[in-house]
Design a protein around this motif. Structure first.
Motif, PDB file in Angstrom:
ATOM      1  N   MET A 421       0.839  -1.189   0.000  1.00  0.00           N
ATOM      2  CA  MET A 421       0.000   0.000   0.000  1.00  0.00           C
ATOM      3  C   MET A 421       0.877   1.243   0.000  1.00  0.00           C
ATOM      4  N   ASP A 422       0.255   2.403  -0.265  1.00  0.00           N
ATOM      5  CA  ASP A 422       0.954   3.680  -0.130  1.00  0.00           C
ATOM      6  C   ASP A 422       1.062   3.978   1.358  1.00  0.00           C
ATOM      7  N   ILE A 423       2.249   3.847   1.902  1.00  0.00           N
ATOM      8  CA  ILE A 423       2.407   3.960   3.354  1.00  0.00           C
ATOM      9  C   ILE A 423       2.182   5.380   3.860  1.00  0.00           C
ATOM     10  N   HIS A 424       2.107   6.354   2.969  1.00  0.00           N
ATOM     11  CA  HIS A 424       1.936   7.728   3.404  1.00  0.00           C
ATOM     12  C   HIS A 424       0.468   8.148   3.484  1.00  0.00           C
ATOM     13  N   LYS A 425      -0.447   7.273   3.076  1.00  0.00           N
ATOM     14  CA  LYS A 425      -1.868   7.592   3.226  1.00  0.00           C
ATOM     15  C   LYS A 425      -2.266   7.459   4.689  1.00  0.00           C
ATOM     16  N   SER A 426      -3.161   8.325   5.127  1.00  0.00           N
ATOM     17  CA  SER A 426      -3.525   8.382   6.541  1.00  0.00           C
ATOM     18  C   SER A 426      -4.076   7.063   7.055  1.00  0.00           C
ATOM     19  N   GLU A 427      -4.791   6.326   6.200  1.00  0.00           N
ATOM     20  CA  GLU A 427      -5.374   5.065   6.647  1.00  0.00           C
ATOM     21  C   GLU A 427      -4.322   3.977   6.878  1.00  0.00           C
ATOM     22  N   ASN A 428      -3.088   4.252   6.449  1.00  0.00           N
ATOM     23  CA  ASN A 428      -2.021   3.268   6.640  1.00  0.00           C
ATOM     24  C   ASN A 428      -1.026   3.696   7.724  1.00  0.00           C
ATOM     25  N   ALA A 429      -1.441   4.613   8.578  1.00  0.00           N
ATOM     26  CA  ALA A 429      -0.556   5.157   9.608  1.00  0.00           C
ATOM     27  C   ALA A 429      -0.052   4.076  10.552  1.00  0.00           C
ATOM     28  N   ALA A 430      -0.918   3.120  10.875  1.00  0.00           N
ATOM     29  CA  ALA A 430      -0.514   2.058  11.808  1.00  0.00           C
ATOM     30  C   ALA A 430       0.625   1.220  11.214  1.00  0.00           C
TER      31      ALA A 430
END
Length: 504
Positions: A421-430
């Motif tokens: 995934m795009d690790i910089h998207k807010s939904e991938n913060a964890a």
């Protein structure tokens, strides 16, 4: 007909009808005599990473033979001030015949060579970047029975006067054509000249970045090379920068390889693609068409050593202004397929098994094509502040370490650092929070190198005094708080950009 020689734009290759590795002194003397060569230039990178040049006039064929046989002595203390004192400073420079090319700029017919450094005992100078890379390459092959190959992506900005006609769309320059891209002809000329020096170019194009600043237009371009032995890959990048700068000067243009020119706009990287070769075939793909176990283990080594690799590939404070989220540059230690937010990206590798050429051209009979050679994995953190030879040596060491690790440990590290995934998207913060962060300044990078220096010094690859010099140079920037300060200080940011505008 040797298809690797046919149509080759390097005049020496075309005339001798030989592959560069087969060039002999007799071949080159014949070329000098029959082509009316009047000068010979020795070229080599010094400690600052830039190309240096020593000129010889061909007074006679006998003198040309002496030059090619014995080389010349130079002042090593001026070329490598961190490693050589003036009291014992002489080095020899000896031409590497396989690098021969005709200078595409000089009106006087000039034959050029890249050179190797040797000390007073006739041994390779231990702190020469090229010699370090050769030791890294040798250690990799001795340990793995494979060859380490690479290729580079060279990104740079070309600066010219603003043109009100057909203005470009800000930060939307990727593969843009004329007239919205104004400098494509310059890039084509650069590619042609690089090819004349022996550079094996894959392609060139306009890149994402474009913006206007102080009445000047900044257009980003990229030239990408084909995979080849890692030493040759480094040579080609070194000469390409020399060519682009020379041609820009002749065109009245300005060029910058700086990693960052202004905030909020795309920075320029120097991504390095790698592949593992065994028995003449690409071992990066497995028999199932997926990334091989060996490749995943090599990537694990890159993950393990990634923070310290910035010490070779990101050498000035503006490097770390590029390594920020949402700029297609990595910030964390991870890898993934086709993922431009990851540190290591595995690009598409033509492994679908579909004959796409037949689909696009039905008149061509469908056939099976061996496309395995195309698969690579790409390190996205480096930029042109790098010492190209040190960087390639560091990547070679890291890949070797991954292959030397216990198999299960390496594969687990690869699995733990894989992202889809795009690790910089807010939904991938964890998920982002679980990943190690790259250094944020030269000072941190030096600390990372210090912590694992013994790994790079293994197998006698990096000499301790070279590591000492790299750490000292990085810490001299004293930039631990610079990123935060420059974010709120436009004058400071401009001063830093000006200071490192012509880096590398």
């Amino acid at each position: 007909m040797d298809k690797l020689i046919a149509l080759n734009p390097n005049e020496v290759i075309a005339y001798l009808q030989k592959r560069p590795l087969d060039f002999t002194r007799a071949d080159l003397l014949r070329f000098v005599s029959e082509k009316g060569i009047r000068m010979i230039d020795f070229m080599y990178p010094a400690e600052d990473g830039r190309v240096k040049t020593l000129n010889f006039t061909v007074n006679s064929l006998a003198y040309a033979e002496t030059i090619l046989t014995e080389g010349e002595r130079v002042d090593g203390s001026s070329l490598f001030p961190s490693f050589i004192e003036a009291g014992n400073s002489d080095l020899y420079v000896i031409p590497r015949y396989r690098t021969a090319f005709v200078d595409p700029f000089n009106e006087i017919p000039t034959l050029c060579f890249l050179c190797s450094f040797f000390d007073k005992s006739g041994q390779p100078f231990d702190c020469a970047p090229h010699a370090t890379l050769m030791r890294a390459e040798k250690a990799f092959e001795a340990s793995t029975s494979m060859q380490f190959e690479a290729m580079g992506e060279l990104e740079y900005y070309v600066i010219t006067d603003e043109d009100p006609l057909f203005p470009a769309t800000d930060q939307k320059g990727y593969h843009e054509s004329e007239p919205f891209a104004k400098l494509n002809d310059f890039r084509r000329a650069c590619m042609d000249h690089v090819a004349k020096t022996g550079g094996q170019i894959k392609y060139g194009h306009s890149e994402v970045g474009n913006f206007t600043l102080d009445g000047k237009v900044y257009e980003q371009n990229e030239i990408e090379f084909l995979p080849c032995p890692v030493e040759t890959a480094a040579d080609q990048l070194l000469l390409a920068k020399w060519v682009i700068r020379n041609l820009a000067y002749k065109y009245g243009l300005d060029v910058s390889f700086a990693p960052k020119i202004t905030t909020g706009k795309a920075g320029s990287g120097m991504h390095i693609h790698m592949r593992l070769m065994k028995d003449g075939r690409n071992a990066t793909l497995g028999a199932d068409g997926k990334l091989s176990e060996e490749a995943r283990r090599a990537i694990a080594g890159l993950m393990k050593m990634a923070p310290s690799i910035t010490a070779f590939g990101n050498k000035n404070p503006t490097s770390y202004f590029r390594l920020v989220p949402h700029q297609e540059a990595p910030t964390n230690v991870c890898w993934g397929d086709c993922n431009r937010s990851a540190l290591v990206r595995v690009p598409l590798g033509w492994s679908s098994g579909t004959d796409m050429c037949h689909s696009a051209n039905p008149q061509e009979a469908s056939a099976e094509h061996d496309t395995t050679a195309k698969q690579t994995f790409e390190m996205r953190s480096p930029d042109c502040s790098a010492d190209i030879y040190q960087l390639m040596a560091g990547l070679c060491v890291a890949a070797r370490i991954g292959l030397e690790m216990p198999k299960e440990e390496a594969l687990k590290l690869a699995a733990d650092t894989y992202v889809d995934m795009d690790i910089h998207k807010s939904e991938n913060a964890a998920r982002l929070a679980t990943l190690e962060q790259l250094p944020t300044c030269c000072t941190e990078s030096a600390d990372c190198l210090e912590a694992v220096r013994d790994v790079y010094e293994q197998a006698d690859v990096f000499r301790p005094r070279m590591i000492d010099g790299i750490i000292k140079a990085l810490r001299s920037h004293n930039d631990a708080h610079l990123h935060h300060e420059a974010r709120n200080d436009t004058k400071l940011m401009r001063r830093l950009v000006a200071q490192y505008f012509y880096c590398g």
